[in-house]
Design an enzyme around this catalytic site. Structure first.
Site, short mmCIF file in Angstrom:
data_model
loop_
_atom_site.label_atom_id
_atom_site.label_comp_id
_atom_site.label_asym_id
_atom_site.label_seq_id
_atom_site.Cartn_x
_atom_site.Cartn_y
_atom_site.Cartn_z
N LEU A 182 31.77 -19.27 12.26
CA LEU A 182 32.32 -19.60 13.43
C LEU A 182 31.64 -19.33 14.61
O LEU A 182 31.08 -18.15 14.61
CB LEU A 182 33.72 -19.23 13.81
CG LEU A 182 34.97 -19.88 12.49
CD1 LEU A 182 36.19 -19.14 12.85
CD2 LEU A 182 34.85 -21.40 12.47
N ASP A 183 31.56 -20.18 15.57
CA ASP A 183 30.60 -19.86 16.75
C ASP A 183 31.31 -18.61 17.44
O ASP A 183 32.57 -18.48 17.38
CB ASP A 183 30.62 -20.95 17.88
CG ASP A 183 29.72 -22.21 17.21
OD1 ASP A 183 28.88 -21.86 16.57
OD2 ASP A 183 29.85 -23.22 17.84
N PHE A 184 30.69 -17.97 18.31
CA PHE A 184 31.13 -16.70 19.09
C PHE A 184 32.51 -17.20 19.84
O PHE A 184 33.30 -16.52 19.94
CB PHE A 184 30.01 -16.29 19.98
CG PHE A 184 30.31 -15.38 21.18
CD1 PHE A 184 30.83 -13.97 21.03
CD2 PHE A 184 30.46 -15.93 22.49
CE1 PHE A 184 31.19 -13.46 22.24
CE2 PHE A 184 30.93 -15.05 23.55
CZ PHE A 184 31.19 -13.99 23.22
#
Length: 272
Positions: free
Chosen positions: A66-68
């Protein structure tokens, strides 16, 4: 959903082979830099030191990323065999994922199908971003597609700038809501709480409800698992037995090498 800390790791699914965590927003999964103050890997090592695998660089095998800036469901395999079974589900496109997002503007349609190809942006000064034209890619897929439709995700300052300083929320409003990975041994299924409630964030208030989340969850749970081989399985049913030799094309050496590398260590680059 409060900011992440070393103590407030949220577990939404746990078995002897898998964990599904509700990842906090603005939290990296792992990091190669010693100065990183908090990562999901550090949260896991703090909460489950006995589950850390010394054969990996970070102690845990993350089945996807998952993105930051994105919160929500993220699956962690606790051994090589579990990682392999999850990898096969992702490779065979049998995984079901659903995201929640607050986007700018007013969407008229109740359902939209997006089929834009994604490629790396070659514009000077924007080479860290993706765009909808060019070669295929998956980085920032939902963020790119929402922006391409003219409805960027609220708080996504990479693909949709706010109009003024007061219009910038405290986080990007994208959340991995539901996840199902139907491995042969078990079905990993988890649903995380909705973090975009007016009671939690008074900056927005819903006016019209097209489909309640309860209906969406029920539809996701009753739909067959994606299965390109035979058209679908019943929800959370075991994977079919492997086909007899000769039916599917054999796995290439490159594919096998990629799989073995994935199994030995799943590492993620930091997302700025």
């Amino acid at each position: 959903m409060e900011p992440g800390s070393m103590e407030n790791l949220s577990i939404v699914y746990q078995s002897s082979d898998f964990l599904v965590v509700n990842k906090h927003w603005d939290l990296r999964i792992d990091s190669k830099t010693w100065r990183e103050t908090l990562t999901l890997q550090k949260q896991l090592c703090h909460r489950f030191p006995e589950l850390a695998d010394p054969d990996t660089c970070y102690g845990f095998r993350f089945c996807h990323q998952l993105d930051f800036s994105t919160s929500g469901a993220l699956c962690v395999a606790l051994n090589k065999a579990a990682a392999g079974s999850a990898y096969k589900c992702f490779k065979d496109r049998r995984v079901t994922k659903a995201y929640l997002a607050l986007v700018r503007g007013h969407i008229q349609e109740s359902q939209v199908t997006i089929n834009y190809a994604i490629g790396r942006n070659t514009t000077e000064g924007r080479t860290h971003t993706m765009c909808i034209e060019g070669t295929h890619g998956r980085t920032h897929q939902l963020r790119v597609h929402c922006s391409a439709l003219g409805h960027p995700i609220v708080g996504d300052l990479t693909y949709g700038q706010a109009e003024d300083q007061e219009d910038q929320p405290f986080r990007m409003m994208l959340h991995a809501f539901y996840l199902r990975i139907p491995t042969q041994a078990e079905c990993v299924e988890a649903c995380t709480p909705d973090p975009f409630l007016p009671a939690l964030d008074a900056c927005w208030s819903p006016r019209t409800c097209v489909q309640p989340l309860e209906q969406l969850i029920q539809a996701l749970q009753t739909d067959p698992d994606p299965n390109p081989m035979d058209g679908g399985q019943r929800p959370c049913s075991p994977s079919p037995p492997p086909p007899r030799p000769g039916r599917p094309p054999p796995e290439t050496e490159a594919q096998r090498a990629s799989c073995l590398q994935w199994l030995s260590e799943w590492t993620l680059e930091p997302d700025n």
